[in-house]
Write an enzyme that holds these catalytic residues in place. Structure first.
Site, PDB file in Angstrom:
ATOM      1  N   CYS A 285       0.835  -1.204   0.000  1.00  0.00           N
ATOM      2  CA  CYS A 285       0.000   0.000   0.000  1.00  0.00           C
ATOM      3  C   CYS A 285       0.872   1.257   0.000  1.00  0.00           C
ATOM      4  O   CYS A 285       1.615   1.491  -0.948  1.00  0.00           O
ATOM      5  CB  CYS A 285      -0.969  -0.053   1.178  1.00  0.00           C
ATOM      6  SG  CYS A 285      -2.345   1.103   1.042  1.00  0.00           S
ATOM      7  N   LEU A 286       0.845   2.063   1.048  1.00  0.00           N
ATOM      8  CA  LEU A 286       1.689   3.249   1.106  1.00  0.00           C
ATOM      9  C   LEU A 286       3.164   2.869   1.023  1.00  0.00           C
ATOM     10  O   LEU A 286       3.963   3.560   0.369  1.00  0.00           O
ATOM     11  CB  LEU A 286       1.417   4.032   2.402  1.00  0.00           C
ATOM     12  CG  LEU A 286       2.240   5.308   2.617  1.00  0.00           C
ATOM     13  CD1 LEU A 286       1.923   6.354   1.565  1.00  0.00           C
ATOM     14  CD2 LEU A 286       1.982   5.872   4.021  1.00  0.00           C
ATOM     15  N   GLN A 289       4.007   2.274  -2.539  1.00  0.00           N
ATOM     16  CA  GLN A 289       4.086   3.537  -3.275  1.00  0.00           C
ATOM     17  C   GLN A 289       5.418   4.243  -3.014  1.00  0.00           C
ATOM     18  O   GLN A 289       6.051   4.772  -3.935  1.00  0.00           O
ATOM     19  CB  GLN A 289       2.913   4.435  -2.891  1.00  0.00           C
ATOM     20  CG  GLN A 289       1.560   3.876  -3.319  1.00  0.00           C
ATOM     21  CD  GLN A 289       0.401   4.482  -2.550  1.00  0.00           C
ATOM     22  OE1 GLN A 289       0.572   5.388  -1.738  1.00  0.00           O
ATOM     23  NE2 GLN A 289      -0.799   3.989  -2.815  1.00  0.00           N
ATOM     24  N   HIS A 375      -3.652  -5.281   0.238  1.00  0.00           N
ATOM     25  CA  HIS A 375      -3.372  -5.708   1.607  1.00  0.00           C
ATOM     26  C   HIS A 375      -3.400  -7.235   1.683  1.00  0.00           C
ATOM     27  O   HIS A 375      -4.465  -7.831   1.822  1.00  0.00           O
ATOM     28  CB  HIS A 375      -4.410  -5.122   2.571  1.00  0.00           C
ATOM     29  CG  HIS A 375      -4.275  -3.664   2.800  1.00  0.00           C
ATOM     30  ND1 HIS A 375      -4.658  -3.048   3.980  1.00  0.00           N
ATOM     31  CD2 HIS A 375      -3.797  -2.673   2.021  1.00  0.00           C
ATOM     32  CE1 HIS A 375      -4.422  -1.748   3.907  1.00  0.00           C
ATOM     33  NE2 HIS A 375      -3.911  -1.496   2.714  1.00  0.00           N
ATOM     34  N   GLU A 377      -2.685  -9.325   3.929  1.00  0.00           N
ATOM     35  CA  GLU A 377      -3.045  -9.999   5.182  1.00  0.00           C
ATOM     36  C   GLU A 377      -4.535 -10.293   5.255  1.00  0.00           C
ATOM     37  O   GLU A 377      -4.992 -11.011   6.152  1.00  0.00           O
ATOM     38  CB  GLU A 377      -2.597  -9.169   6.386  1.00  0.00           C
ATOM     39  CG  GLU A 377      -3.588  -8.172   6.940  1.00  0.00           C
ATOM     40  CD  GLU A 377      -3.942  -7.061   5.976  1.00  0.00           C
ATOM     41  OE1 GLU A 377      -5.029  -6.474   6.122  1.00  0.00           O
ATOM     42  OE2 GLU A 377      -3.150  -6.776   5.053  1.00  0.00           O
TER      43      GLU A 377
END
Length: 397
Positions: A285-286, A289, A375, A377
């Site tokens: 995610c972040l 990026q 994500h 998980e």
């Protein structure tokens, strides 16, 4: 859904959402009283609303649930993804359903109130979702008052004056304040299973992963443990020297909220230095990026973002070899994305969204460094992507 002029307030309305363009939507408020400003987005998952509402990646956002029935499983202390700032509120179609689940410890409405989050029910969430798809995610204020007293001009002014997510570093507001040995988590550091709770599993002879917390979900660390790692979690602005002082075998870059370019002002130089030292890296995610930014790519604000537990992603590129072209159903929550057209030479695109073709994964050639936009998980969501934790931890030696 009205716009331009303010529609008359229904007699029983105790909640309202005011968009920055002047649109006013009335409904029934629940949860905490007061008002909160944020970006309105939508999530298409059919379950996992507690995990969604406690995901730090939703900081400064108001979540519209497209699934109409929310509340039926109640809430409990085991399904929290974090105890830091996350979604400020939510919008639902039907009145919140009473809990009917053996794991429930508290009704969703009372949990929302206890956690300072504002809810609004009785809204045509299909119309709101369609509006976001056509016009993009708007800034807005959500408000709840049991007596139905609202100052609409003041709420509109608040929505219009809010800066929005672009250019905003929110990781600094949701990261933990100090280093944490994940093995010391109460009840166990590993993954949760029904009837057994959280697993143990950390030991000194495991590969050591230093996880940088930009707004992480707890289940990410639990899956690193499940995959065989020993985990130390550090704050977002931890220096390169402090990270290396823990002698990590690899470094994990977590999810989080806000604009990656803003957080990257302090995070990207550290990630670049880790790449220069050939440190194994895994970002989601972040974190994905900012790994891309460190490698020379660019990120962009998305029109509506991707949020839900049903997003198909195709594996592409040479990195995945025999598993190339397989499709994973993934859990996503992001309003920014890596610009796939900006990937420099030496950075391979490994995953793409089958919804819109946007980048969902990269690998840096010649290094053990990769990231995915989703994500893995699966909290909430499908379990197709657990292999990524095993790939990362298994490659640490």
């Amino acid at each position: 859904m009205a716009s331009a002029s303010t529609p008359a307030q229904p007699k029983d309305a105790t909640g309202v959402i005011v968009l920055a363009d002047g649109t006013v939507v009335w409904g029934m408020g629940f949860g905490a009283s007061g008002s909160a400003v944020g970006e309105v987005c939508f999530n298409t998952a059919m379950t996992g609303y507690q995990e969604v509402m406690t995901d730090p990646s939703y900081a400064a956002q108001i979540v519209t649930f497209t699934f109409p029935h929310i509340g039926n499983v109640g809430t409990n202390g085991e399904d929290l993804e974090s105890r830091v700032e996350s979604a400020v509120g939510c919008i639902v179609r039907e009145a919140v359903t009473p809990a009917s689940n053996f794991r429930s410890e508290q009704e969703f409405t009372s949990w929302m109130e206890a956690n300072g989050k504002i809810g609004l029910s009785g809204v045509d969430t299909r119309a709101l979702t369609r509006r976001i798809r056509l016009s993009g995610a708007p800034n807005a204020v959500i408000a709840h008052d049991a007596d139905g007293n609202f100052d609409i001009p003041a709420l509109l002014k608040q929505a219009q004056e809010w800066s929005g997510l672009e250019g905003l570093d929110l990781a600094e507001t949701v990261t933990r304040e100090a280093l944490e040995d994940w093995a010391q988590m109460p009840g166990g550091a590993g993954a949760w299973t029904l009837g057994e709770g959280y697993a143990e599993g950390e030991s000194a002879d495991r590969p050591h992963v230093v996880a940088i917390d930009y707004g992480a979900k707890d289940n990410i660390f639990r899956n690193l443990v499940k995959a065989g790692a020993r985990v130390t979690v550090v704050p977002a602005q931890t220096s390169l020297e402090d990270i290396l002082s823990h002698n990590p075998d690899g470094v994990f870059l977590s999810n989080g909220p806000g604009d990656p370019a803003a957080t990257g002002e302090y995070a990207v130089p550290v990630i670049k230095a880790l790449l220069d030292q050939d440190m194994p890296l895994f970002g989601i995610c972040l974190g994905h990026q900012m790994l891309a930014l460190a490698a020379g790519a660019k990120t962009t604000k998305m029109h509506q973002g991707h949020r839900g537990a049903n997003h198909p992603v195709q594996r592409v590129g040479d990195t995945w070899q025999t598993s190339r072209d397989l499709v994973e159903i993934t859990s996503m929550n992001h309003g920014f994305a890596v610009d796939g057209e900006s990937l420099p030479e030496g950075v391979e695109q490994t995953h793409v969204s089958l919804f819109d073709g946007s980048n969902c994964g990269i690998a840096i050639k010649g290094k053990n460094a990769f990231g995915v936009q989703y994500h893995p998980e699966a909290s909430p969501g499908p379990q197709d992507s657990f292999y990524l934790f095993e790939k990362f931890v298994g490659g640490l030696g």
